[in-house]
Write a protein that holds these residues in place. Structure first.
Motif, PDB file in Angstrom:
ATOM      1  N   PRO A  48       0.861  -1.033   0.305  1.00 51.67           N
ATOM      2  CA  PRO A  48      -0.039   0.089  -0.086  1.00 51.67           C
ATOM      3  C   PRO A  48       0.776   1.193  -0.026  1.00 51.67           C
ATOM      4  CG  PRO A  48      -0.847  -1.587   1.589  1.00 51.67           C
ATOM      5  CD  PRO A  48       0.503  -2.078   1.076  1.00 51.67           C
ATOM      6  N   GLU A  49       1.883   1.335   0.607  1.00 53.54           N
ATOM      7  CA  GLU A  49       2.923   2.349   1.044  1.00 53.54           C
ATOM      8  C   GLU A  49       3.278   2.940  -0.534  1.00 53.54           C
ATOM      9  OE1 GLU A  49       3.037  -0.158   2.782  1.00 53.54           O
ATOM     10  OE2 GLU A  49       2.445   0.676   4.581  1.00 53.54           O
ATOM     11  N   LEU A  50       3.925   1.840  -1.210  1.00 48.09           N
ATOM     12  CA  LEU A  50       4.061   1.674  -2.617  1.00 48.09           C
ATOM     13  C   LEU A  50       3.464   2.471  -3.585  1.00 48.09           C
ATOM     14  CD1 LEU A  50       6.841   1.777  -4.607  1.00 48.09           C
ATOM     15  CD2 LEU A  50       6.244  -0.790  -4.763  1.00 48.09           C
ATOM     16  N   LEU A  51       2.126   1.718  -3.603  1.00 43.88           N
ATOM     17  CA  LEU A  51       1.175   2.096  -4.458  1.00 43.88           C
ATOM     18  C   LEU A  51       0.787   3.380  -4.245  1.00 43.88           C
ATOM     19  CD1 LEU A  51      -1.070   1.247  -6.487  1.00 43.88           C
ATOM     20  CD2 LEU A  51      -2.259   0.453  -4.550  1.00 43.88           C
ATOM     21  N   LEU A  52       0.685   3.973  -2.801  1.00 40.35           N
ATOM     22  CA  LEU A  52       0.186   5.441  -2.919  1.00 40.35           C
ATOM     23  C   LEU A  52       1.325   6.391  -3.463  1.00 40.35           C
ATOM     24  CD1 LEU A  52      -1.751   7.325  -1.530  1.00 40.35           C
ATOM     25  CD2 LEU A  52      -0.276   7.019   0.732  1.00 40.35           C
ATOM     26  N   ASP A  53       2.422   5.977  -3.134  1.00 44.67           N
ATOM     27  CA  ASP A  53       3.577   6.680  -3.572  1.00 44.67           C
ATOM     28  C   ASP A  53       3.775   6.956  -5.271  1.00 44.67           C
ATOM     29  OD1 ASP A  53       6.432   8.312  -3.076  1.00 44.67           O
ATOM     30  OD2 ASP A  53       7.081   6.502  -4.417  1.00 44.67           O
ATOM     31  N   VAL A  54       3.558   5.601  -6.088  1.00 43.17           N
ATOM     32  CA  VAL A  54       3.227   5.535  -7.470  1.00 43.17           C
ATOM     33  C   VAL A  54       2.271   6.715  -7.881  1.00 43.17           C
ATOM     34  CG1 VAL A  54       3.007   4.057  -9.285  1.00 43.17           C
ATOM     35  CG2 VAL A  54       4.427   3.473  -7.548  1.00 43.17           C
ATOM     36  N   ILE A  55       1.017   6.603  -7.320  1.00 42.18           N
ATOM     37  CA  ILE A  55      -0.073   7.241  -7.683  1.00 42.18           C
ATOM     38  C   ILE A  55       0.004   8.757  -7.402  1.00 42.18           C
ATOM     39  CG2 ILE A  55      -2.626   7.568  -7.542  1.00 42.18           C
ATOM     40  CD1 ILE A  55      -2.685   4.509  -7.390  1.00 42.18           C
ATOM     41  N   GLN A  56       0.786   9.138  -6.275  1.00 33.31           N
ATOM     42  CA  GLN A  56       0.941  10.404  -6.075  1.00 33.31           C
ATOM     43  C   GLN A  56       1.761  11.144  -6.915  1.00 33.31           C
ATOM     44  OE1 GLN A  56       2.190  10.374  -1.894  1.00 33.31           O
ATOM     45  NE2 GLN A  56       0.125  10.527  -1.209  1.00 33.31           N
ATOM     46  N   ARG A  57       2.762  10.221  -7.346  1.00 27.99           N
ATOM     47  CA  ARG A  57       3.895  10.824  -8.265  1.00 27.99           C
ATOM     48  C   ARG A  57       3.418  11.280  -9.761  1.00 27.99           C
ATOM     49  NH1 ARG A  57       9.382   9.946  -7.297  1.00 27.99           N
ATOM     50  NH2 ARG A  57       9.773   9.218  -5.053  1.00 27.99           N
ATOM     51  N   VAL A  58       2.472  10.141 -10.130  1.00 34.33           N
ATOM     52  CA  VAL A  58       1.706  10.429 -11.374  1.00 34.33           C
ATOM     53  C   VAL A  58       0.924  11.441 -11.346  1.00 34.33           C
ATOM     54  CG1 VAL A  58       0.208   9.171 -13.076  1.00 34.33           C
ATOM     55  CG2 VAL A  58       1.918   7.725 -12.002  1.00 34.33           C
ATOM     56  N   GLU A  59       0.061  11.540 -10.105  1.00 37.92           N
ATOM     57  CA  GLU A  59      -0.909  12.599 -10.322  1.00 37.92           C
ATOM     58  C   GLU A  59      -0.372  13.907 -10.174  1.00 37.92           C
ATOM     59  OE1 GLU A  59      -3.846  15.338  -8.918  1.00 37.92           O
ATOM     60  OE2 GLU A  59      -1.836  15.071  -7.740  1.00 37.92           O
ATOM     61  N   SER A  60       0.847  14.224  -9.505  1.00 35.97           N
ATOM     62  CA  SER A  60       1.770  15.515  -9.347  1.00 35.97           C
ATOM     63  C   SER A  60       2.136  16.079 -10.575  1.00 35.97           C
ATOM     64  CB  SER A  60       2.446  15.447  -8.294  1.00 35.97           C
ATOM     65  OG  SER A  60       3.418  14.400  -8.378  1.00 35.97           O
ATOM     66  N   SER A  61       2.797  14.809 -11.331  1.00 40.18           N
ATOM     67  CA  SER A  61       3.526  14.996 -12.592  1.00 40.18           C
ATOM     68  C   SER A  61       2.718  15.207 -13.838  1.00 40.18           C
ATOM     69  CB  SER A  61       4.716  13.883 -13.055  1.00 40.18           C
ATOM     70  OG  SER A  61       4.047  12.601 -13.018  1.00 40.18           O
ATOM     71  N   SER A  96      -8.225  -2.109  -6.290  1.00 37.24           N
ATOM     72  CA  SER A  96      -7.018  -1.455  -5.089  1.00 37.24           C
ATOM     73  C   SER A  96      -6.618  -0.334  -5.680  1.00 37.24           C
ATOM     74  CB  SER A  96      -6.410  -2.578  -4.719  1.00 37.24           C
ATOM     75  OG  SER A  96      -5.390  -3.008  -5.967  1.00 37.24           O
ATOM     76  N   TRP A  97      -6.321  -0.233  -6.831  1.00 35.70           N
ATOM     77  CA  TRP A  97      -5.570   0.840  -7.415  1.00 35.70           C
ATOM     78  C   TRP A  97      -6.724   1.951  -7.627  1.00 35.70           C
ATOM     79  CZ3 TRP A  97      -0.909   2.050 -10.321  1.00 35.70           C
ATOM     80  CH2 TRP A  97       0.223   1.058 -10.085  1.00 35.70           C
ATOM     81  N   ARG A  98      -7.920   1.743  -8.055  1.00 37.18           N
ATOM     82  CA  ARG A  98      -8.918   2.763  -8.224  1.00 37.18           C
ATOM     83  C   ARG A  98      -9.230   3.472  -6.778  1.00 37.18           C
ATOM     84  NH1 ARG A  98     -11.829  -0.087 -10.976  1.00 37.18           N
ATOM     85  NH2 ARG A  98     -13.076  -1.182  -9.363  1.00 37.18           N
ATOM     86  N   GLU A  99      -9.388   2.694  -5.681  1.00 36.06           N
ATOM     87  CA  GLU A  99      -9.547   3.091  -4.409  1.00 36.06           C
ATOM     88  C   GLU A  99      -8.520   4.029  -3.978  1.00 36.06           C
ATOM     89  OE1 GLU A  99     -12.424   3.005  -2.671  1.00 36.06           O
ATOM     90  OE2 GLU A  99     -13.055   1.581  -4.476  1.00 36.06           O
ATOM     91  N   VAL A 100      -7.315   3.763  -4.164  1.00 39.42           N
ATOM     92  CA  VAL A 100      -6.244   4.796  -3.933  1.00 39.42           C
ATOM     93  C   VAL A 100      -6.352   6.021  -4.656  1.00 39.42           C
ATOM     94  CG1 VAL A 100      -3.680   4.854  -3.610  1.00 39.42           C
ATOM     95  CG2 VAL A 100      -4.740   2.913  -3.105  1.00 39.42           C
ATOM     96  N   THR A 101      -6.475   5.666  -5.952  1.00 35.93           N
ATOM     97  CA  THR A 101      -6.549   6.975  -7.029  1.00 35.93           C
ATOM     98  C   THR A 101      -7.650   8.069  -6.188  1.00 35.93           C
ATOM     99  OG1 THR A 101      -5.716   5.467  -8.745  1.00 35.93           O
ATOM    100  CG2 THR A 101      -6.751   7.748  -9.492  1.00 35.93           C
ATOM    101  N   LYS A 102      -8.826   7.291  -5.854  1.00 30.50           N
ATOM    102  CA  LYS A 102      -9.907   8.417  -5.535  1.00 30.50           C
ATOM    103  C   LYS A 102      -9.518   9.182  -4.308  1.00 30.50           C
ATOM    104  CE  LYS A 102     -13.735   6.041  -5.116  1.00 30.50           C
ATOM    105  NZ  LYS A 102     -14.857   4.977  -4.980  1.00 30.50           N
ATOM    106  N   GLU A 103      -8.385   8.451  -3.388  1.00 35.50           N
ATOM    107  CA  GLU A 103      -8.041   9.189  -2.324  1.00 35.50           C
ATOM    108  C   GLU A 103      -7.126  10.250  -2.631  1.00 35.50           C
ATOM    109  OE1 GLU A 103      -6.564   6.334   0.356  1.00 35.50           O
ATOM    110  OE2 GLU A 103      -8.391   5.185   0.756  1.00 35.50           O
ATOM    111  N   VAL A 104      -6.404  10.158  -3.732  1.00 38.06           N
ATOM    112  CA  VAL A 104      -5.108  11.015  -4.036  1.00 38.06           C
ATOM    113  C   VAL A 104      -5.742  12.089  -4.897  1.00 38.06           C
ATOM    114  CG1 VAL A 104      -3.137  11.079  -5.433  1.00 38.06           C
ATOM    115  CG2 VAL A 104      -3.430   9.141  -3.940  1.00 38.06           C
ATOM    116  N   VAL A 105      -6.645  11.815  -5.907  1.00 40.27           N
ATOM    117  CA  VAL A 105      -7.297  12.976  -6.441  1.00 40.27           C
ATOM    118  C   VAL A 105      -7.952  13.803  -5.803  1.00 40.27           C
ATOM    119  CG1 VAL A 105      -8.555  13.543  -8.725  1.00 40.27           C
ATOM    120  CG2 VAL A 105      -6.728  11.640  -8.583  1.00 40.27           C
ATOM    121  N   LYS A 106      -7.865  14.979  -5.635  1.00 38.92           N
ATOM    122  CA  LYS A 106      -8.740  15.926  -4.839  1.00 38.92           C
ATOM    123  C   LYS A 106     -10.010  16.430  -5.765  1.00 38.92           C
ATOM    124  CE  LYS A 106      -6.093  15.613  -1.359  1.00 38.92           C
ATOM    125  NZ  LYS A 106      -6.254  14.616  -0.248  1.00 38.92           N
TER     126      LYS A 106
END
Length: 429
Positions: free
Chosen positions: A74-87, A106-116
């Protein structure tokens, strides 16, 4: 492994999952995968893919294909999606964020949390962003292209049309439908499917006979609101087959043009009553209703009575029911937000009515307008806030118009208001 390599493998894996879904779903018509609006990065294809994954999950875990990326820590997945979202902040690069949400659950749920939300980050990512209020500080800048041959109006994200049309991000499309006694505008996510039974249907705009009053209907009820179905459903049968799609239209706004009896020359006068937005939302600390989630938020199930099942239901909505309990009567009484067009000034040298569009409008037209809030003095709204332009629309070339909107309007609401400028108004001109 670099971020680019991760995104590249993500795309390859997503294409593989999509091809498996297409091979497995032989009963589907496959429209989402064809045409200009159905590319593999488009919203309709992602929508269809997520629904396919949901059906696979209901059938059983043995039929669900998550892929090797589903087991990332989960920590790595969160970091990957945060990097993609910010870049990837702008389109078309922003599609990589959408691709992350389509990998697996699982990717969809994390993406929903990252994307504001759009109000918080100012970036349009998923279709649900089109129903969310715009940012408070800087407006979202878009442009509208009118296609006279097909009576179609296309809303794109960006300052103006680019040299490479493929890089223009299509947000919404509308088509003018003419009938014997009236006309209407059907709004969709794509430019080649305007069916009310389609999963891409977003809403519609209906004028009266004189072109002085327009009603905006949303395909989904506003968040945290009580809606009361009309007792007179439409005679036209709905062809919807998915139980997750809505069976009604919800009256969320009314646009009224002032009737010109003596046909005095001058700019049009309009007033917009936003039934789904309370006037208090523009106060300091106020909050406009904001739908959350990703694509699923546009096709959440809507409860309907047995007597109206299978029919398109017109639903009346009032802002007095905002934030009310769905299980009981409305317990709040909130005044809806009212927008009025900003009064232009007469320019003696140019001999015309003028507004300051800050360089976004270059051609004089009766369709040009700016909307500001018209609030009651008892709300104690600062004068600067009342003068802030919430929506502006104007012409920059032949069949090209700019549209800039901000909080508390959404892209769908702003686009529907602008469409009223294109309809014939024999009693207003």
């Amino acid at each position: 492994m670099s971020l680019k390599n991760i995104v590249r493998e993500l795309k390859e894996m997503r294409d593989g999952i999509g091809s498996m879904s297409r091979r497995g779903g032989s009963g589907s018509d496959g429209r989402a995968g064809h045409g200009r609006s159905g590319s593999r990065h488009s919203w309709p294809s992602l929508w269809a893919e997520q629904q396919q994954q949901q059906r696979q999950g209901q059938e059983g875990p043995q039929h669900q294909h998550q892929g090797r990326w589903a087991n990332l820590p989960p920590e790595l997945l969160l970091d990957v999606i945060q990097r993609v979202e910010s870049s990837e902040a702008t389109w078309p690069a922003r599609r990589q964020v959408v691709a992350c949400a389509a990998v697996c659950r699982s990717w969809r749920e994390v993406t929903k949390e990252v994307v504001k939300t759009l109000e918080e980050c100012g970036r349009i990512t998923f279709p649900i962003s089109l129903k969310q209020p715009g940012p408070r500080e800087l407006p979202v800048q878009c442009f509208v292209r009118r296609e006279r041959a097909t009576s179609t109006y296309l809303l794109y994200l960006g300052l103006s049309p680019s040299m490479n049309v493929e890089n223009d991000k299509l947000l919404l499309a509308a088509r003018k439908v003419r009938r014997a006694t009236r006309t209407s505008f059907v709004i969709s996510l794509v430019s080649d499917d305007f069916s009310h039974s389609s999963s891409t249907y977003v809403g519609k705009l209906k004028p009266n006979f004189l072109g002085t009053k327009f009603t905006i209907f949303d395909s989904q009820p506003p968040p945290d609101a009580v809606v009361l179905p009309n007792n007179k459903p439409s005679k036209r049968q709905s062809k919807q087959v998915s139980p997750r799609l809505p069976l009604g239209n919800y009256n969320v706004a009314t646009v009224t043009y002032e009737l010109t009896v003596l046909r005095n020359r001058g700019p049009r006068r309009m007033q917009c009553t936003m039934h789904s937005i309370p006037a208090e939302c523009i106060q300091e600390g106020g909050k406009a209703p904001t739908p959350t989630g990703t694509i699923q938020s546009l096709d959440e199930p809507v409860s309907t009575s047995p007597s109206t099942k299978g029919k398109e239901v017109a639903v009346e909505f009032s802002s007095t029911s905002l934030s009310a309990d769905l299980s009981g009567p409305a317990c709040s009484n909130k005044t809806p937000l009212v927008l009025k067009n900003k009064a232009p000034r007469w320019h003696e040298q140019l001999q015309c009515w003028c507004l300051n569009f800050r360089g976004r409008v270059t051609v004089a037209s009766v369709k040009n307008f700016q909307l500001v809030a018209s609030v009651d003095p008892s709300l104690n709204i600062p004068a600067a806030e009342q003068e802030k332009v919430i929506l502006q629309f104007g012409k920059i070339g032949k069949d090209i118009f700019t549209m800039d909107y901000r909080y508390p309007l959404s892209a769908f609401q702003a686009f529907a208001i602008c469409l009223t400028s294109f309809d014939t108004k024999p009693a207003c001109e």
